[in-house]
Design an enzyme around this catalytic site. Sequence first.
Site, PDB file in Angstrom:
ATOM      1  N   GLU A 119       0.839  -1.208   0.000  1.00  7.49           N
ATOM      2  CA  GLU A 119       0.000   0.000   0.000  1.00  7.49           C
ATOM      3  C   GLU A 119       0.868   1.251   0.000  1.00  7.49           C
ATOM      4  O   GLU A 119       0.507   2.286   0.545  1.00  7.49           O
ATOM      5  CB  GLU A 119      -0.948  -0.030   1.206  1.00  7.49           C
ATOM      6  N   HIS A 261      -4.841   3.388   4.493  1.00  3.22           N
ATOM      7  CA  HIS A 261      -4.678   2.124   3.780  1.00  3.22           C
ATOM      8  C   HIS A 261      -5.218   2.333   2.364  1.00  3.22           C
ATOM      9  O   HIS A 261      -5.563   3.452   2.005  1.00  3.22           O
ATOM     10  CB  HIS A 261      -5.398   1.004   4.518  1.00  3.22           C
ATOM     11  N   GLU A 320      -9.403   4.116   3.753  1.00  2.00           N
ATOM     12  CA  GLU A 320      -9.051   3.263   2.616  1.00  2.00           C
ATOM     13  C   GLU A 320      -9.127   4.114   1.349  1.00  2.00           C
ATOM     14  O   GLU A 320     -10.200   4.467   0.885  1.00  2.00           O
ATOM     15  CB  GLU A 320     -10.011   2.072   2.521  1.00  2.00           C
TER      16      GLU A 320
END
Length: 354
Positions: A119, A261, A320
């Site tokens: 990531e 993330h 995210e």
Amino acid sequence: MISYQVKKGDTLAKVAYNNKVRITDLLFFNRDILSEMDYISPGTYLQIPEPGPVSHIMEKSACFYEYGFRELEKDREVLAESFVSEQIGTSRLGKPIWLFKAGQGKKKLFFSGTWHGNEWLNTWLLMEFLKVLQKKLNNKEKWYGIDIDGLLDQTTIYIVPLVNPDGAELVQEGLNGQHQYYNEIYKINQGFNVFHHWSANALGVDLNHQWPAGWKEEAASSPNCPFPRHYGGEAPLTEPEARAVYELTMKEEFSCVLAFHSQGEEIYWGYREMEPSISSKLAERLAGASSFKAVRTADSKAGYKDWFIKEFKRPGFTIETGVGQNPLPLESSVRIWITTIPLILESLTFPDFS
């Protein structure tokens, strides 16, 4: 056509960018020794074609090659005139874990990225944020209508952009015979030399499953030995990377934390109803700024955000930033930038919960 000898840290994307050619052209002219899935080994000679059109290189706010600890070190020098950087720990392989600080206010916000090796685009995002922030402050410009200079009189931003430098390096550069943990990693990865799926640190421990907040429950449904993902270690906080963030958090007692993330464009804001009641409204504000979806909890425990909520009873968020399979393609960086920067700026306007 020129011949280029690969250096340690090179990738196909970096070589292509630095020579102003396309990755597809690099692959074509080296098709006898390269494929798109290959890592390039130091010492290898590549044939570099004549430079082509460079318009793709000039695009604004986009990441054109892998961003890891080497790129961070270079940018740290660029940012030194405006922001304090401090080493808060080291990785399993001894790489520095850097903290950047901006502002001088009482309210403390904490952003962190690349908990998972694949990531790493979030490291690029947070460092690019700091570089643009530096320009805005130097030019006394507002950003999305926000008076950044005024906000930073009341706020101090803490950023650890690369929590897992070893994992990111493995994903980006692969494994060579000189690696300190070559045998261990080779065994964990069952003999394969592809690491795009790798989210753990250098010893196969998932740094976002290392936290004493439902750790035993999470461990019961996760791998019970080192693994490329989800293995939470023999106990909470065994890994030096997690310990560094833990000690920083205990020292600074942040008002609010955002852990970045890159899977799903969602915002997780709850943990077992221990979060303050305002967290849902704050998550909706972040969702409104970014077009992400606010979701109370994910189907997992033992994460940094979970522990922060449990420990401090203050707002914590897992952000995210992307959609697709990690590592996200480089072209995802434009969408990540456009959607996430307004979210980051919105978080700067939150109240002080300390």
